[in-house]
Design an enzyme around this catalytic site. Structure first.
Site, PDB file in Angstrom:
ATOM      1  N   ASN A   1      -6.540   0.794   0.159  1.00  0.00           N
ATOM      2  CA  ASN A   1      -5.842   1.012  -1.117  1.00  0.00           C
ATOM      3  C   ASN A   1      -6.483   0.227  -2.262  1.00  0.00           C
ATOM      4  OD1 ASN A   1      -2.422   2.056  -1.083  1.00  0.00           O
ATOM      5  ND2 ASN A   1      -3.940   2.533   0.446  1.00  0.00           N
TER       6      ASN A   1
ATOM      7  N   THR B   1       0.816  -1.206   0.000  1.00  0.00           N
ATOM      8  CA  THR B   1       0.000   0.000   0.000  1.00  0.00           C
ATOM      9  C   THR B   1       0.858   1.268   0.000  1.00  0.00           C
ATOM     10  OG1 THR B   1      -0.121   0.250   2.396  1.00  0.00           O
ATOM     11  CG2 THR B   1      -1.725  -1.229   1.382  1.00  0.00           C
ATOM     12  N   CYS B   2       0.194   2.394  -0.238  1.00  0.00           N
ATOM     13  CA  CYS B   2       0.850   3.704  -0.220  1.00  0.00           C
ATOM     14  C   CYS B   2       1.027   4.225   1.198  1.00  0.00           C
ATOM     15  CB  CYS B   2       0.031   4.708  -1.015  1.00  0.00           C
ATOM     16  SG  CYS B   2       0.093   4.446  -2.785  1.00  0.00           S
ATOM     17  N   ASP B   3       0.802   3.401   2.192  1.00  0.00           N
ATOM     18  CA  ASP B   3       0.880   3.847   3.580  1.00  0.00           C
ATOM     19  C   ASP B   3       2.275   3.592   4.128  1.00  0.00           C
ATOM     20  OD1 ASP B   3       0.575   4.158   6.401  1.00  0.00           O
ATOM     21  OD2 ASP B   3      -1.569   3.888   6.131  1.00  0.00           O
TER      22      ASP B   3
END
Lengths: 384, 384
Positions: free
Chosen positions: A374, A331-333
């Site tokens: 996401n 994910t973009c986290d």
């Protein structure tokens, strides 16, 4: 790796990420625990993995169940469990959940404060209730904090009050923390509970049960004591404190039963090199290799928070040269990092597109998974 | 509280826990940002809240979209977005995701390493690509770590290589961290990106875009700077570094657009008193009041990890006497604690069974929610 799961993965090549659970292995662990602790009744902690095939197998084996919610009670009933075999073990229950469970025949409830006792007295009149004591969690990789349990002094008052409220205060419980690797923690907690037990019996209470909780560990990256060592420690402590007049004894294993029955199959999304932690962004000389998988903290591996649970990872290149890696989810986290400080090493040949397996992922993976963070779909599950 | 949501909750009394989002408020914030940054194009960060009504409203307003996965790309297309309005902004992409997005007409992709560039060159030939720089995240309540971005030196080499691979290396991006409360962080990052931009233009690259990322904050418990202050800082830095020859400018807000459009309605499951943190379990003199809600870290409030995001909480007793509380979720997990050290105070009269509202929960709540941890169903959502 579990040969049945290895065959399944090789033959079926299921889409990743997915969890594959060998239900026979669940049975094996159940029987092993039953053999090690013949005097204890097993209440499987449903939250560890509530999949129907797991619950059905355990029903067939005669297991009882520890449910965390009305929904988990329902799942047990659906799997064929008798309501008398279900304990509502969460000390924090909505009135609607108590009412539903009681109406379904559940008559065993945990509590640890006055307010919950009041709710139980009204909505589950006459039920068997047990009070959860706060005990030390040292030695646990996933400790349970101050959120649950109360002091011996307060528990004493609560148990006497439960009787006055028309409930059946039949026992005491504690939890030494999940993935507990120190057998002495059970001995200390049993001693603590036994003192209160004796005291309450002397006060005229018909107290007759000790719930030792769960916590028995699964082998992840590091070795853990065998279940027999826990059984020995527990048996010794119970005999020391209760002699031959052993109370009804309950254990609530979850991780121990399903943990090593599961394997997560995951695809490597990317392998790249980045500046070393702590180095300035421009300092490109020193770099660390990052491996990104298609499962991360929000795809089910929530127990890697703080790098607490360290899963073993198998790759197609095992046996070849290794190098240090940081491992992250897709994910973009920025918080979606599995391991950055735990000295993981993976083969230098590992490349994007290849599949890896995360071992002993049968517990606390499928349900922690986010609904669609996401955009990623929940973890697929296969029970074989 | 948002009056439209307040009416909805009062009239409908929906089952808890649930998230209610005012889509008009989403529009308001979009327009506010558009007015503040007239020269920037808005790419909404879908991951903040991918609900169809939100995406549809933003499509109608002419928004572009920043997608984290092929699934998010699909959601945007389903909501009516044109593929030319979608940026695939995750630097970590499966080959299958790149292929699907490219086939659907998406032609704008992020990257930050050689390996991802190779994948893009093969599976998205000729696409516009932009390189993500690693910048400081100081000042962000939810920083993005070292998982993403690369050094200026490495980015320079990557951008030139992208051209050699037949891609269109048209821009640079950075991300100052989510819930960024320091306007200076944008100025510093713009300066860093501008130097590289100028350098690459001098090297003959047709570079023409700067992606400022997201990070604009939502007001939670503490005040944050107004969006105009960020706009002023950004405008000043862009002019300083680019003069009148401003490149195409992109922002990727998520939290700012949907954060304060949402309210979570939750039931108080239990209020109890426990021994103070650090006190021995038997020390019952000193106690702390615990409030347990029917939503916690695994029901959607994942950003309370480390007590990072501090939501405002409304109760039916607001205005009456307050006292300190610890606040936790409903699961049997000891990690499911929202706030223990953040000095939350709630009315002394608050009791189990009552409803409370958590404000500004429109972003990063619905999708973080677990599928069924402890048996609890995913968070219900209402878009009004």
């Amino acid at each position: 790796m579990n040969p049945k799961i290895a065959s399944f993965l090789a033959d079926r090549i299921p889409a990743t990420p997915c969890l594959v659970v060998d239900v026979d292995q669940v049975e094996l662990r159940y029987c092993e625990l039953e053999a090690a602790l013949p005097l204890a009744r097993i209440y499987y902690a449903v939250k560890a993995n509530p999949a129907l095939p797991v619950l059905q197998r355990l029903v067939a084996l005669g297991s009882c169940f520890d449910a965390a919610s009305w929904e988990e009670v329902s799942m047990c009933l659906e799997a064929g469990a008798d309501s008398s075999a279900i304990s509502f073990g969460n000390t924090i229950k909505k009135v609607s959940a108590i009412t539903s469970a009681y109406a379904a025949g559940v008559s065993m409830f945990a509590f640890d404060c006055d307010e919950e006792l009041d709710k139980l007295a009204i909505h589950a009149p006459g039920a068997r209730v047990y009070c959860r004591l706060l005990v030390e969690n040292a030695g646990a990789d996933w400790p349970l904090s101050r959120k649950f349990g109360t002091s011996v002094e307060h528990a004493r008052a609560l148990m006497l009050r439960a009787r006055d409220l028309g409930l059946d205060p039949f026992g005491l419980s504690f939890h030494v923390g999940s993935q507990q690797t120190d057998t002495a923690s059970y001995e200390a907690a049993i001693g603590r509970a036994a003192m209160l037990f004796t005291d309450l019996a002397a006060a005229g209470l018909d107290i007759r049960m000790i719930n030792l909780g769960g916590g028995f560990p699964t082998r992840y990256r590091d070795d853990v004591p065998e279940i027999d060592q826990f059984a020995t420690a527990i048996g010794r402590a119970m005999t020391k404190h209760f002699g031959n007049a052993l109370p009804e004894t309950i254990v609530e294993p979850g991780r121990f039963i399903v943990g090593d029955a599961g394997v997560v199959s995951s695809e490597v999304v990317l392998v790249s090199r980045r500046a070393l932690p702590g180095a300035l962004p421009d300092d490109a000389q020193e770099s660390v290799r990052w491996v990104y998988l298609d499962i991360g903290r929000f795809g089910g591996l929530a127990e890697t928070e703080g790098e607490s649970i360290k899963y073993q990872i198998r790759t197609p290149h095992d046996g070849s040269a290794l190098g240090p890696v940081a491992i992250a989810g897709p994910t973009c986290d920025g918080a979606d990092i599995l391991y950055e400080r735990s000295n993981y090493r993976l083969p230098l040949d590992l490349a994007s597109g290849e599949r890896v397996e995360l071992l002993s992922t049968g517990a606390y993976v499928s349900t922690y998974c986010s609904t669609r963070f996401n955009g990623f779909a929940p973890l697929a599950e296969h029970y074989i």
